[in-house]
Design a protein around this motif. Structure first.
Motif, PDB file in Angstrom:
ATOM      1  N   SER A 247       0.833  -1.210   0.000  1.00  0.00           N
ATOM      2  CA  SER A 247       0.000   0.000   0.000  1.00  0.00           C
ATOM      3  C   SER A 247       0.861   1.250   0.000  1.00  0.00           C
ATOM      4  CB  SER A 247      -0.958  -0.001   1.195  1.00  0.00           C
ATOM      5  OG  SER A 247      -0.263  -0.025   2.419  1.00  0.00           O
ATOM      6  N   THR A 248       0.264   2.353  -0.380  1.00  0.00           N
ATOM      7  CA  THR A 248       0.976   3.624  -0.468  1.00  0.00           C
ATOM      8  C   THR A 248      -0.026   4.757  -0.236  1.00  0.00           C
ATOM      9  OG1 THR A 248       2.530   4.903  -1.834  1.00  0.00           O
ATOM     10  CG2 THR A 248       0.630   3.941  -2.970  1.00  0.00           C
ATOM     11  N   LEU A 249       0.462   5.992  -0.253  1.00  0.00           N
ATOM     12  CA  LEU A 249      -0.420   7.146  -0.097  1.00  0.00           C
ATOM     13  C   LEU A 249      -1.521   7.117  -1.152  1.00  0.00           C
ATOM     14  CD1 LEU A 249       2.196   9.979   0.512  1.00  0.00           C
ATOM     15  CD2 LEU A 249       0.505   9.185   2.173  1.00  0.00           C
ATOM     16  N   ILE A 250      -2.736   7.435  -0.742  1.00  0.00           N
ATOM     17  CA  ILE A 250      -3.852   7.426  -1.682  1.00  0.00           C
ATOM     18  C   ILE A 250      -3.630   8.503  -2.738  1.00  0.00           C
ATOM     19  CG2 ILE A 250      -6.350   7.584  -1.934  1.00  0.00           C
ATOM     20  CD1 ILE A 250      -6.529   6.921   1.061  1.00  0.00           C
ATOM     21  N   GLY A 251      -3.775   8.118  -3.987  1.00  0.00           N
ATOM     22  CA  GLY A 251      -3.542   9.040  -5.089  1.00  0.00           C
ATOM     23  C   GLY A 251      -2.139   8.954  -5.649  1.00  0.00           C
ATOM     24  N   LYS A 252      -1.245   8.260  -4.945  1.00  0.00           N
ATOM     25  CA  LYS A 252       0.131   8.086  -5.413  1.00  0.00           C
ATOM     26  C   LYS A 252       0.345   6.720  -6.037  1.00  0.00           C
ATOM     27  CE  LYS A 252       1.455  12.111  -3.840  1.00  0.00           C
ATOM     28  NZ  LYS A 252       1.780  13.222  -4.773  1.00  0.00           N
ATOM     29  N   GLY A 253      -0.659   5.859  -5.956  1.00  0.00           N
ATOM     30  CA  GLY A 253      -0.537   4.512  -6.475  1.00  0.00           C
ATOM     31  C   GLY A 253      -1.193   4.350  -7.835  1.00  0.00           C
ATOM     32  N   ILE A 254      -1.606   3.118  -8.121  1.00  0.00           N
ATOM     33  CA  ILE A 254      -2.077   2.786  -9.469  1.00  0.00           C
ATOM     34  C   ILE A 254      -3.588   2.537  -9.529  1.00  0.00           C
ATOM     35  CG2 ILE A 254       0.150   1.862 -10.193  1.00  0.00           C
ATOM     36  CD1 ILE A 254      -0.874  -0.937  -9.620  1.00  0.00           C
ATOM     37  N   MET A 255      -4.294   2.764  -8.421  1.00  0.00           N
ATOM     38  CA  MET A 255      -5.729   2.505  -8.413  1.00  0.00           C
ATOM     39  C   MET A 255      -6.511   3.779  -8.720  1.00  0.00           C
ATOM     40  SD  MET A 255      -5.903  -0.172  -5.197  1.00  0.00           S
ATOM     41  CE  MET A 255      -7.660  -0.447  -5.409  1.00  0.00           C
ATOM     42  N   ASP A 256      -7.582   3.628  -9.484  1.00  0.00           N
ATOM     43  CA  ASP A 256      -8.376   4.767  -9.939  1.00  0.00           C
ATOM     44  C   ASP A 256      -9.516   5.010  -8.955  1.00  0.00           C
ATOM     45  OD1 ASP A 256      -9.834   6.694 -11.226  1.00  0.00           O
ATOM     46  OD2 ASP A 256      -9.953   5.644 -13.149  1.00  0.00           O
ATOM     47  N   PHE A 257      -9.218   5.727  -7.863  1.00  0.00           N
ATOM     48  CA  PHE A 257     -10.230   5.895  -6.829  1.00  0.00           C
ATOM     49  C   PHE A 257     -11.398   6.796  -7.217  1.00  0.00           C
ATOM     50  CE2 PHE A 257      -7.188   3.837  -3.985  1.00  0.00           C
ATOM     51  CZ  PHE A 257      -8.058   2.920  -3.412  1.00  0.00           C
ATOM     52  N   PRO A 258     -11.218   7.807  -8.041  1.00  0.00           N
ATOM     53  CA  PRO A 258     -12.415   8.534  -8.476  1.00  0.00           C
ATOM     54  C   PRO A 258     -13.458   7.611  -9.111  1.00  0.00           C
ATOM     55  CG  PRO A 258     -10.486   9.837  -8.964  1.00  0.00           C
ATOM     56  CD  PRO A 258      -9.980   8.503  -8.482  1.00  0.00           C
ATOM     57  N   GLN A 259     -13.006   6.679  -9.954  1.00  0.00           N
ATOM     58  CA  GLN A 259     -13.933   5.757 -10.598  1.00  0.00           C
ATOM     59  C   GLN A 259     -14.468   4.711  -9.619  1.00  0.00           C
ATOM     60  OE1 GLN A 259     -15.191   5.905 -13.751  1.00  0.00           O
ATOM     61  NE2 GLN A 259     -14.124   7.870 -13.876  1.00  0.00           N
ATOM     62  N   ILE A 260     -13.585   4.188  -8.756  1.00  0.00           N
ATOM     63  CA  ILE A 260     -14.004   3.169  -7.787  1.00  0.00           C
ATOM     64  C   ILE A 260     -15.036   3.739  -6.817  1.00  0.00           C
ATOM     65  CG2 ILE A 260     -13.236   1.713  -5.873  1.00  0.00           C
ATOM     66  CD1 ILE A 260     -10.531   1.443  -7.340  1.00  0.00           C
ATOM     67  N   LEU A 261     -14.747   4.932  -6.286  1.00  0.00           N
ATOM     68  CA  LEU A 261     -15.655   5.519  -5.306  1.00  0.00           C
ATOM     69  C   LEU A 261     -16.959   5.995  -5.948  1.00  0.00           C
ATOM     70  CD1 LEU A 261     -13.235   7.405  -2.913  1.00  0.00           C
ATOM     71  CD2 LEU A 261     -13.939   5.022  -2.929  1.00  0.00           C
ATOM     72  N   ARG A 262     -16.887   6.438  -7.201  1.00  0.00           N
ATOM     73  CA  ARG A 262     -18.111   6.786  -7.917  1.00  0.00           C
ATOM     74  C   ARG A 262     -19.020   5.561  -8.040  1.00  0.00           C
ATOM     75  NH1 ARG A 262     -20.769  11.028  -8.219  1.00  0.00           N
ATOM     76  NH2 ARG A 262     -22.244   9.561  -7.288  1.00  0.00           N
ATOM     77  N   ALA A 263     -18.409   4.424  -8.415  1.00  0.00           N
ATOM     78  CA  ALA A 263     -19.183   3.185  -8.516  1.00  0.00           C
ATOM     79  C   ALA A 263     -19.758   2.801  -7.164  1.00  0.00           C
ATOM     80  CB  ALA A 263     -18.310   2.056  -9.070  1.00  0.00           C
ATOM     81  N   GLY A 264     -18.962   2.988  -6.111  1.00  0.00           N
ATOM     82  CA  GLY A 264     -19.444   2.683  -4.773  1.00  0.00           C
ATOM     83  C   GLY A 264     -20.644   3.525  -4.391  1.00  0.00           C
ATOM     84  N   MET A 265     -20.540   4.826  -4.597  1.00  0.00           N
ATOM     85  CA  MET A 265     -21.638   5.728  -4.248  1.00  0.00           C
ATOM     86  C   MET A 265     -22.903   5.411  -5.033  1.00  0.00           C
ATOM     87  SD  MET A 265     -19.619   9.382  -3.894  1.00  0.00           S
ATOM     88  CE  MET A 265     -21.022  10.272  -3.219  1.00  0.00           C
ATOM     89  N   ASP A 266     -22.740   4.952  -6.268  1.00  0.00           N
ATOM     90  CA  ASP A 266     -23.892   4.658  -7.120  1.00  0.00           C
ATOM     91  C   ASP A 266     -24.512   3.291  -6.816  1.00  0.00           C
ATOM     92  OD1 ASP A 266     -23.571   7.064  -8.384  1.00  0.00           O
ATOM     93  OD2 ASP A 266     -22.512   6.241 -10.127  1.00  0.00           O
ATOM     94  N   ASN A 267     -23.827   2.476  -6.001  1.00  0.00           N
ATOM     95  CA  ASN A 267     -24.288   1.100  -5.778  1.00  0.00           C
ATOM     96  C   ASN A 267     -24.361   0.726  -4.298  1.00  0.00           C
ATOM     97  OD1 ASN A 267     -24.473  -0.424  -8.600  1.00  0.00           O
ATOM     98  ND2 ASN A 267     -22.717   0.965  -8.698  1.00  0.00           N
TER      99      ASN A 267
END
Length: 300
Positions: A247-267
């Motif tokens: 793991s690393t600082l959020i936003g410094k890694g390779i995961m697309d959290f804007p898209q992941i969290l958008r999907a989360g909020m919508d579901n």
């Protein structure tokens, strides 16, 4: 409650400044002003509320739990997810004392990881008494057969019944092993399809889903309303993909959290909990503050 939180958090930051020597009270430079705005939450993002899993700062919690939680509140977290660090989920305090601390800081103690296989009735009673929303099973370990996972599904339903009786919810937090094929099945799929949605929720650790080679967004959309909590935990691109402690600082890694969290909020995902376990160039508290800044300014 939200206005009270913002007042408390701003008062904490401004109150600390009242004790600075005069030479530090000169008007800030432009870049300093921008940084201060982020600290004070002036950069408005999508999420009004987000939390942190206290395991991210476990050494600090062991040293001084109260001081650590006060600092986390000053960073802008509004929610806390606990764990049992050896002193119980209330860190040696009574449940009502812990609740008072949370209220004084404008925090919601929404959930805790706990050993849900022992003394669940008592834990659920104490958690419910202070308005907690969840008790979460954080680990069952890899199992030898699908029969073992079938028994776990039954256990989860029973634990969900106990939690429901006391007015809160039960959830299971995944690691990577439930996404590894066993006897031609994916254990995570079996658990989700053979536990009662009225009794059992899930906390998606996005990092572990991704590390297991699966797509968090696909799982969120496949099981809408089941992943009601999510761990926001980024993955370093500088290590081998299979590295478990990556793991690393959020936003410094390779995961697309804007898209992941958008999907989360919508579901149906309601709670977004920061977690980080590996620290490269920062210490846990510095990382917690930087991660809060990312969460506050997140726009998607």
């Amino acid at each position: 409650m939200k206005n009270r939180r913002k007042f408390i958090q701003m008062s904490t930051v401004l109150g600390a400044g009242a004790f600075l020597p005069l030479q530090f009270c000169t008007p800030p430079k432009k870049e300093e002003s921008t940084s201060n705005e982020l600290i004070l939450g002036a950069a408005k993002g999508i999420l009004d509320d987000f939390g942190i899993q206290l395991y991210s700062v476990k050494e600090n919690m062991a040293e001084d739990a109260v001081a650590t939680i006060r600092a986390l509140a000053s960073y802008g977290y509004t929610q806390i997810e606990g764990f049992d660090g050896g002193k119980g989920i209330f860190w040696g305090m009574k449940n009502t004392e812990f609740k008072t601390l949370m209220d004084d800081l404008g925090l919601d103690f929404i959930a805790s990881h706990a050993n849900t296989f022992e003394n669940l009735e008592l834990q659920a009673e104490q958690a419910s008494a202070i308005g907690m929303k969840y008790l979460i099973c954080p680990w069952v370990g890899p199992q030898k057969s699908m029969d073992d996972f079938k028994r776990l599904a039954e256990d989860f339903n029973k634990q969900g019944e106990i939690c429901q009786k006391h007015g809160l919810r039960f959830a299971y937090h995944n690691h990577g092993y439930t996404f590894v094929e066993l006897e031609g099945q994916i254990p995570q799929d079996y658990l989700m399809e053979n536990t009662d949605p009225a009794l059992v929720d899930y906390e998606m650790d996005t990092y572990w889903v991704y590390t297991a080679g699966k797509d968090p967004i696909d799982y969120i959309k496949r099981y809408p309303g089941r992943f009601t909590l999510g761990h926001v935990k980024d993955k370093s691109g500088e290590l081998n993909f299979e590295e478990p402690n990556g793991s690393t600082l959020i936003g410094k890694g390779i995961m697309d959290f804007p898209q992941i969290l958008r999907a989360g909020m919508d579901n149906g995902m309601k709670y977004f909990i920061v977690e980080q376990e590996r620290f490269d160039g920062t210490n846990p508290m510095e990382a917690a503050e930087l991660n809060a800044g990312f969460m506050k300014s997140l726009v998607f």
